[in-house]
Design a protein around this motif. Structure first.
Motif, PDB file in Angstrom:
ATOM      1  N   VAL A 521       6.043  10.328 -27.103  1.00  0.00           N
ATOM      2  CA  VAL A 521       6.619   9.982 -28.408  1.00  0.00           C
ATOM      3  C   VAL A 521       8.090  10.385 -28.422  1.00  0.00           C
ATOM      4  N   PRO A 522       9.002   9.451 -28.702  1.00  0.00           N
ATOM      5  CA  PRO A 522      10.437   9.783 -28.691  1.00  0.00           C
ATOM      6  C   PRO A 522      10.768  10.934 -29.640  1.00  0.00           C
ATOM      7  N   SER A 523      11.668  11.768 -29.204  1.00  0.00           N
ATOM      8  CA  SER A 523      12.169  12.857 -30.050  1.00  0.00           C
ATOM      9  C   SER A 523      13.515  12.500 -30.664  1.00  0.00           C
ATOM     10  N   ARG A 524      14.135  11.446 -30.148  1.00  0.00           N
ATOM     11  CA  ARG A 524      15.392  10.956 -30.729  1.00  0.00           C
ATOM     12  C   ARG A 524      15.219   9.486 -31.076  1.00  0.00           C
ATOM     13  N   TRP A 525      15.739   9.095 -32.254  1.00  0.00           N
ATOM     14  CA  TRP A 525      15.540   7.735 -32.759  1.00  0.00           C
ATOM     15  C   TRP A 525      16.840   7.168 -33.319  1.00  0.00           C
ATOM     16  N   ARG A 526      16.961   5.852 -33.222  1.00  0.00           N
ATOM     17  CA  ARG A 526      17.953   5.123 -34.025  1.00  0.00           C
ATOM     18  C   ARG A 526      17.289   3.870 -34.542  1.00  0.00           C
ATOM     19  N   VAL A 527      17.249   3.721 -35.854  1.00  0.00           N
ATOM     20  CA  VAL A 527      16.672   2.541 -36.493  1.00  0.00           C
ATOM     21  C   VAL A 527      17.821   1.724 -37.051  1.00  0.00           C
ATOM     22  N   THR A 528      17.902   0.456 -36.671  1.00  0.00           N
ATOM     23  CA  THR A 528      19.069  -0.365 -36.996  1.00  0.00           C
ATOM     24  C   THR A 528      18.670  -1.818 -37.238  1.00  0.00           C
ATOM     25  N   ALA A 529      19.534  -2.552 -37.889  1.00  0.00           N
ATOM     26  CA  ALA A 529      19.340  -3.996 -38.056  1.00  0.00           C
ATOM     27  C   ALA A 529      20.155  -4.785 -37.043  1.00  0.00           C
ATOM     28  N   GLU A 530      20.922  -4.089 -36.177  1.00  0.00           N
ATOM     29  CA  GLU A 530      21.741  -4.759 -35.171  1.00  0.00           C
ATOM     30  C   GLU A 530      20.900  -5.085 -33.937  1.00  0.00           C
ATOM     31  N   SER A 531      20.991  -6.330 -33.470  1.00  0.00           N
ATOM     32  CA  SER A 531      20.222  -6.746 -32.300  1.00  0.00           C
ATOM     33  C   SER A 531      20.677  -5.982 -31.061  1.00  0.00           C
ATOM     34  N   LEU A 532      19.765  -5.821 -30.131  1.00  0.00           N
ATOM     35  CA  LEU A 532      20.104  -5.161 -28.874  1.00  0.00           C
ATOM     36  C   LEU A 532      21.040  -6.043 -28.051  1.00  0.00           C
ATOM     37  N   PRO A 533      21.996  -5.450 -27.337  1.00  0.00           N
ATOM     38  CA  PRO A 533      22.887  -6.261 -26.486  1.00  0.00           C
ATOM     39  C   PRO A 533      22.132  -6.784 -25.275  1.00  0.00           C
ATOM     40  N   ARG A 534      22.281  -8.061 -24.996  1.00  0.00           N
ATOM     41  CA  ARG A 534      21.567  -8.670 -23.878  1.00  0.00           C
ATOM     42  C   ARG A 534      22.527  -9.464 -23.010  1.00  0.00           C
ATOM     43  N   ASN A 535      22.155  -9.615 -21.731  1.00  0.00           N
ATOM     44  CA  ASN A 535      22.968 -10.425 -20.829  1.00  0.00           C
ATOM     45  C   ASN A 535      22.499 -11.870 -20.862  1.00  0.00           C
ATOM     46  N   ALA A 536      23.057 -12.700 -19.984  1.00  0.00           N
ATOM     47  CA  ALA A 536      22.793 -14.138 -20.030  1.00  0.00           C
ATOM     48  C   ALA A 536      21.345 -14.492 -19.748  1.00  0.00           C
ATOM     49  N   THR A 537      20.616 -13.607 -19.074  1.00  0.00           N
ATOM     50  CA  THR A 537      19.224 -13.898 -18.753  1.00  0.00           C
ATOM     51  C   THR A 537      18.257 -13.241 -19.719  1.00  0.00           C
ATOM     52  N   GLY A 538      18.785 -12.673 -20.799  1.00  0.00           N
ATOM     53  CA  GLY A 538      17.923 -12.125 -21.821  1.00  0.00           C
ATOM     54  C   GLY A 538      17.563 -10.665 -21.634  1.00  0.00           C
ATOM     55  N   LYS A 539      18.024 -10.031 -20.558  1.00  0.00           N
ATOM     56  CA  LYS A 539      17.705  -8.630 -20.331  1.00  0.00           C
ATOM     57  C   LYS A 539      18.651  -7.738 -21.141  1.00  0.00           C
ATOM     58  N   VAL A 540      18.098  -6.663 -21.665  1.00  0.00           N
ATOM     59  CA  VAL A 540      18.919  -5.725 -22.430  1.00  0.00           C
ATOM     60  C   VAL A 540      19.912  -5.037 -21.501  1.00  0.00           C
ATOM     61  N   ILE A 541      21.159  -4.961 -21.931  1.00  0.00           N
ATOM     62  CA  ILE A 541      22.191  -4.248 -21.172  1.00  0.00           C
ATOM     63  C   ILE A 541      22.095  -2.783 -21.580  1.00  0.00           C
ATOM     64  N   ARG A 542      21.335  -2.035 -20.829  1.00  0.00           N
ATOM     65  CA  ARG A 542      20.960  -0.688 -21.229  1.00  0.00           C
ATOM     66  C   ARG A 542      22.171   0.227 -21.398  1.00  0.00           C
ATOM     67  N   ARG A 543      23.190   0.015 -20.555  1.00  0.00           N
ATOM     68  CA  ARG A 543      24.340   0.923 -20.623  1.00  0.00           C
ATOM     69  C   ARG A 543      25.123   0.754 -21.925  1.00  0.00           C
ATOM     70  N   GLU A 544      24.905  -0.341 -22.659  1.00  0.00           N
ATOM     71  CA  GLU A 544      25.634  -0.568 -23.906  1.00  0.00           C
ATOM     72  C   GLU A 544      24.854  -0.122 -25.141  1.00  0.00           C
ATOM     73  N   VAL A 545      23.646   0.396 -24.926  1.00  0.00           N
ATOM     74  CA  VAL A 545      22.804   0.809 -26.048  1.00  0.00           C
ATOM     75  C   VAL A 545      23.154   2.227 -26.469  1.00  0.00           C
ATOM     76  N   ARG A 546      23.393   2.410 -27.759  1.00  0.00           N
ATOM     77  CA  ARG A 546      23.665   3.736 -28.319  1.00  0.00           C
ATOM     78  C   ARG A 546      22.402   4.279 -28.985  1.00  0.00           C
ATOM     79  N   VAL A 547      22.145   5.576 -28.771  1.00  0.00           N
ATOM     80  CA  VAL A 547      20.989   6.212 -29.414  1.00  0.00           C
ATOM     81  C   VAL A 547      21.484   7.143 -30.512  1.00  0.00           C
TER      82      VAL A 547
END
Length: 547
Positions: A521-547
C-alpha cells in the motif's frame, strides 16, 4: 482474431496442420546467426522482393487518407522513382542509413520501401523528439540523407547531412523517374533493414536493428493469422480488410505490423493524420468501412471519455486490439461498455520493440478465461520464464520473460555491450520484464526496471496499479518507488481522477488495504485531475511524473 467456443478444440489441430510438414506455414529449424531456431520454411528472402510482388494488387487501394488514395501499382512506381533518386542523386547504397523524421504521411511509407529496396537501412526517428534528441539520433546513426516534414526539418542541422522535406522536395522525386524498374540488390536475410528506437522513457534511447528476416517473419505470422481465421469461418478475405493506422510509423505496431504486411495480403492502410480526435477518427472509420483497429490504451481511454458512440456507424469493425502499453481487466470492461466491437473481438498482446511484433496474444477467448493474461506465445515464438541464473522455471513461478524467434532483433545499433545483455546465448532475448506462465498463458508482473525494493520485499507496481484501476473513480494511475532512508524505497502512487471527484489518499489507501498486503500500500500519494504524461506509443514517461 476471435473464435467461437465450439471451435476451441479444433484450433490446435488446425495450427498443427498449417505449420506441420507440408503445411502452408510449415515451421522448420534452421541456423540463424549461430542458433537453431524455428522459421517459416516458405518465405521471401528480402523486402525488395515484397515490393516487386506487390504490383499484382494493381489499382486496389494501398494507402487511403482523409483526402488521398494511392494504389498498389501507383505506390510501386513512386518507390522505384524515389529509390533511383536516392541512389543516383544522394549516393544511397546498401547499408547506408536513410533517416525518416515526420508525422504520419503516405510519403513516409513510400520512403521506407524505397530505402529497403536499395538494401539501405530505414531509420525511424521519433517525431516527438526535440532538437537535441534529433541531433543525438543523427550522430548515432549517421544517415546519408534525412527525409523530414517541414516542421521537424527546421530542427535538423542541414550543414551536417542533406535534408529533404516531404512537402517540398520528395513529391518531385516521386515523379522524377516515372518508368524506372524497381531495384534488384543482393540482400541477405540477416542484413539490417530498419532501426527503430526504444521508447526512451529513461536514459538515451537505443536503436533496435531489425533485419529483412525479422520483417518477413512478421509478414508470414500475420498471413498465418489470416489463414487460421479463414479456417475458423471468418468470411472476410485479407485483401478486403481495411486497417486503421492511427499510431506513429516510427513504432513497430504501425510499420511492421500494419503498413508492411498489407503490401503482401492486399489489404488497405487507412491512415489517420494529425492529433487524435475521437470524432474525426470515428468519421474516418465510418467513411472507409474500417475493419481492423489496433490502438494504444490512451486512445481507448479517450473513447471511454467520449461516452455514447451510438451516433457513429462502426458496424464495419470486426477486430479491435490493444497494444504497446499495459491495460487492466477493469479498463477492458469500461471499454466494452462503450465500443461494440470490443464486446466480441477485443484482443490484448505483449510485445516490445526488440521483438518486432507481439510475442504473446490474448484472444477474446483467452481474456474470457483469464482476464489478466496476455495470452499464449504466437506461432514460432519460444517463451521461457527464467530465474536469475538463467534456468527455466516451471509454470506458476515468477521470473524474467525470455524469448527466441525469427522476430528477435539483430541487436542494438553500434552498442555491443547492450546487445550482449539483451540477446544472449542461442539468440534468446532477455526482455527485462517479470512474469509467469499459468495454464499456458503469460502474465506480466512488472517491468524489471520498475521493481520497488521496500525493506527487502519485492513490490511490483503493475499489481498495485491493476487493483487501483478497479476503483470506479480512478481514471489513470502510476506506482513508483521513491528513496526512503530506512526502507531503501517506499511505494508512491499518482492517481488521476475527475476534477469533481471526492477521492482522497486516505480512501484510496483504505481501498488497497482490503485487497493487498500492507507493504504494497503506497505511503505517498498524489491525487490529481491532470493526465499522466505519455509518449507516442502510449507508455507513461515515468521520469516526468511528480509524486
Amino acid at each position: 482474431m476471435s473464435a467461437t467456443a465450439d471451435h476451441q478444440e479444433t484450433v490446435p489441430e488446425i495450427v498443427r496442420r498449417l505449420t506441420g510438414p507440408g503445411g502452408a506455414f510449415e515451421l522448420v529449424r534452421e541456423d540463424v546467426l549461430g542458433a537453431r531456431i524455428q522459421v517459416f520454411a516458405r518465405r521471401e528472402r528480402s523486402l525488395a522482393d515484397v515490393v516487386a510482388a506487390s504490383v499484382r494488387h494493381g489499382d486496389r487501394d494501398y494507402i487511403v487518407t482523409e483526402d488521398r488514395r494511392i494504389s498498389f501499382a501507383g505506390h510501386a512506381r513512386q518507390v522505384a522513382s524515389l529509390a533511383r533518386a536516392l541512389e543516383e542523386e544522394y549516393g544511397v547504397g546498401k547499408g547506408d542509413r536513410v533517416a525518416l523524421l515526420a508525422a504520419n504521411t503516405p510519403e513516409w511509407i513510400v520512403a521506407f520501401w524505397a530505402t529497403v529496396s536499395l538494401g539501405a537501412i530505414a531509420v525511424g526517428y521519433n517525431a516527438w523528439w526535440t532538437a537535441p534528441e534529433i541531433a543525438y539520433g543523427i550522430e548515432h546513426t549517421r544517415p546519408t540523407v534525412v527525409l523530414a516534414d517541414a516542421k521537424r526539418a527546421a530542427s535538423v542541422d542541414g550543414s551536417r547531412v542533406p535534408v529533404l522535406t516531404f512537402e517540398k522536395d520528395v513529391p518531385g522525386l516521386l515523379r522524377r523517374y516515372p518508368d524506372v524498374p524497381l531495384p534488384k540488390p543482393e540482400i541477405d536475410e540477416d542484413d539490417p533493414a530498419v532501426i527503430m528506437y526504444t521508447s526512451g522513457t529513461s536514459g538515451r534511447p537505443k536503436g533496435a536493428v531489425h533485419t529483412h528476416r525479422n520483417l518477413l517473419a512478421v509478414i508470414d505470422y500475420l498471413r498465418f493469422n489470416n489463414a487460421l481465421a479463414a479456417e475458423l469461418g471468418d468470411p472476410t478475405a485479407p485483401e478486403d480488410r481495411r486497417h486503421l493506422l492511427a499510431l506513429p510509423l516510427f513504432h513497430i505496431a504501425a510499420l511492421h505490423n500494419l503498413a508492411v504486411p498489407r503490401l503482401v495480403d492486399g489489404g488497405t492502410v487507412v491512415m489517420y493524420q494529425g492529433r487524435f480526435e475521437v470524432d474525426r477518427v470515428l468519421r474516418l472509420i465510418e467513411r472507409e468501412r474500417v475493419t481492423n483497429w489496433g490502438a494504444v490504451p490512451t486512445m481507448a481511454h479517450r473513447l471511454i471519455e467520449h461516452g455514447d458512440l451510438s451516433g457513429y456507424d462502426l458496424s464495419s469493425l470486426t477486430s479491435f486490439a490493444l497494444a504497446s502499453a499495459p491495460s487492466t481487466p477493469a479498463f477492458h470492461e469500461r471499454l466494452r461498455a462503450v465500443l461494440p466491437v470490443a464486446r466480441q473481438a477485443l484482443a490484448n498482446s505483449y510485445g516490445l520493440t526488440e521483438c518486432c511484433t507481439g510475442a504473446a496474444v490474448a484472444t477474446p477467448a483467452d481474456l474470457a478465461a483469464a482476464p489478466d493474461s496476455l495470452g499464449r506465445p504466437v506461432v514460432s515464438v519460444e517463451l521461457e520464464v527464467r530465474d536469475p541464473a538463467g534456468r527455466p522455471l516451471p509454470e506458476g513461478e515468477e521470473g524474467e520473460i525470455c524469448l527466441r524467434s525469427p522476430y528477435v532483433m539483430l541487436g542494438y545499433w553500434e552498442d555491443p555491450e547492450a546487445t550482449a545483455r539483451a540477446v544472449r546465448a542461442d539468440r534468446w532475448l532477455h526482455t527485462g520484464d517479470i512474469g509467469m506462465v499459468r495454464d499456458g498463458r503469460l502474465r506480466l508482473t512488472s517491468r524489471r526496471s520498475d521493481l520497488i525494493l521496500r525493506g527487502g520485499e519485492n513490490v511490483y507496481p503493475a499489481e498495485i496499479e491493476s487493483v487501483l484501476s478497479e476503483h470506479p473513480e480512478v481514471r489513470e494511475c502510476l506506482v513508483i518507488g521513491v528513496p526512503h532512508p530506512d526502507l531503501g524505497q517506499e511505494v508512491a502512487a499518482v492517481v488521476v481522477t475527475d476534477a469533481d471527484s471526492s477521492l482522497t489518499k486516505e480512501s484510496l489507501a483504505g481501498f488497497l488495504r482490503e485487497r493487498l498486503a500492507y507493504y504494497k500500500v503506497p505511503s505517498r500519494w498524489r491525487v490529481t485531475a491532470e493526465s499522466l504524461p505519455r509518449n507516442a506509443t502510449g507508455k507513461v514517461i515515468r521520469r516526468e511524473v511528480r509524486v
